[in-house]
Design a protein around this motif. Sequence first.
Motif, PDB file in Angstrom:
ATOM      1  N   GLU A  15      37.271  40.459  33.563  1.00 23.30           N
ATOM      2  CA  GLU A  15      36.186  41.432  33.717  1.00 23.30           C
ATOM      3  C   GLU A  15      36.668  42.645  34.497  1.00 23.30           C
ATOM      4  O   GLU A  15      36.330  43.794  34.163  1.00 23.30           O
ATOM      5  N   ARG A  16      37.485  42.411  35.520  1.00 20.87           N
ATOM      6  CA  ARG A  16      38.040  43.534  36.287  1.00 20.87           C
ATOM      7  C   ARG A  16      38.936  44.398  35.398  1.00 20.87           C
ATOM      8  O   ARG A  16      38.958  45.624  35.511  1.00 20.87           O
ATOM      9  N   ASN A  64      41.931  31.243  39.392  1.00 22.09           N
ATOM     10  CA  ASN A  64      41.437  32.587  39.107  1.00 22.09           C
ATOM     11  C   ASN A  64      42.375  33.349  38.171  1.00 22.09           C
ATOM     12  O   ASN A  64      41.963  34.305  37.511  1.00 22.09           O
ATOM     13  N   GLY A 100      32.372  41.077  44.464  1.00 21.85           N
ATOM     14  CA  GLY A 100      32.175  39.691  44.070  1.00 21.85           C
ATOM     15  C   GLY A 100      33.426  39.152  43.408  1.00 21.85           C
ATOM     16  O   GLY A 100      34.226  39.902  42.842  1.00 21.85           O
ATOM     17  N   TYR A 101      33.588  37.836  43.486  1.00 21.34           N
ATOM     18  CA  TYR A 101      34.768  37.204  42.890  1.00 21.34           C
ATOM     19  C   TYR A 101      34.521  36.967  41.401  1.00 21.34           C
ATOM     20  O   TYR A 101      34.244  35.868  40.960  1.00 21.34           O
ATOM     21  N   ARG A 102      34.629  38.065  40.657  1.00 20.08           N
ATOM     22  CA  ARG A 102      34.388  38.025  39.224  1.00 20.08           C
ATOM     23  C   ARG A 102      35.700  37.717  38.492  1.00 20.08           C
ATOM     24  O   ARG A 102      36.781  37.905  39.041  1.00 20.08           O
ATOM     25  N   PRO A 103      35.629  37.265  37.257  1.00 17.95           N
ATOM     26  CA  PRO A 103      36.863  36.966  36.514  1.00 17.95           C
ATOM     27  C   PRO A 103      37.774  38.184  36.436  1.00 17.95           C
ATOM     28  O   PRO A 103      37.306  39.322  36.282  1.00 17.95           O
TER      29      PRO A 103
END
Length: 275
Positions: free
Chosen positions: A171-172, A26, A165-168
Amino acid sequence: MLALLPYIRAMEQQLGLHVVVGAEKNFRPLIMSEFPSWEMADRVPEDTYASFVCGAFQGTPMLSPIDTRLMPMEEAGRWLFGWRGQVALLTFGKDAPRTIEEPYVCIAVQASGVQKCWLRPGGWDEIVRRLKAAGYRVLCIDGEREREEDGIRVTMPQGAEDFTGYRPLTERIRLLAHADAFFGVSSGLSWLAHACGTPVVLISGFSLPMTEFPTPGRVINPHVCCGCFNDTNLSAKDGGCPRHGGTARAYECSRKIAPEAVWDAFLRVRRQNRS
């Protein structure tokens, strides 16, 4: 991880190193985006000159010569790498495009353990209500919408917009870089917001204020039991409330942080950001 990256960059620049990093998946897109000269690998190359195991543990082997619970986390890299030079702060997201026109703040109520969370009944709901009344959209960017541990359920506050959600991490970063503030606990997303230059309101009784990065938005109630993470006689990461589990005082370090204290911290960081 975020506390160690500035030291790796300083060593690369000042010693002329070629850096090879083995990181969790991640983190890899973030590292490749921000540090394009670094090579990602799953194992140490055979021709490596020197290698460092970057970790700090509460049991043997601790790896750090000083228990990192007794120092600011930002200083851990100095001991793990034996580095005495200066390091520059991280500056993620400085060129990230803005995708939301309205004023907004980001929040994250979850953490790797429930003892890190702000467990004041109705506390998050009150903060979200005040933020929306002040004209902000409130985006919840946790990995999970809800989580239960030790009989306690931590959920996304009512009224917050679901960006969970486990977003990149990249993106965060795009969201955090343009947020008017970030509200969180002692977790990785607070560190990521700090690296983006976002004003951070950090709520924690689990850790003492010296543990995390400096921010005028740090909130703690020093008049109740607090700071179990920094107590070297305890292993606060084992879960539960290490000092008062099973009693009426369990998790009082966070339950007795009032919404008014959190709101006052937000007003402080907002004033500082505007000055």
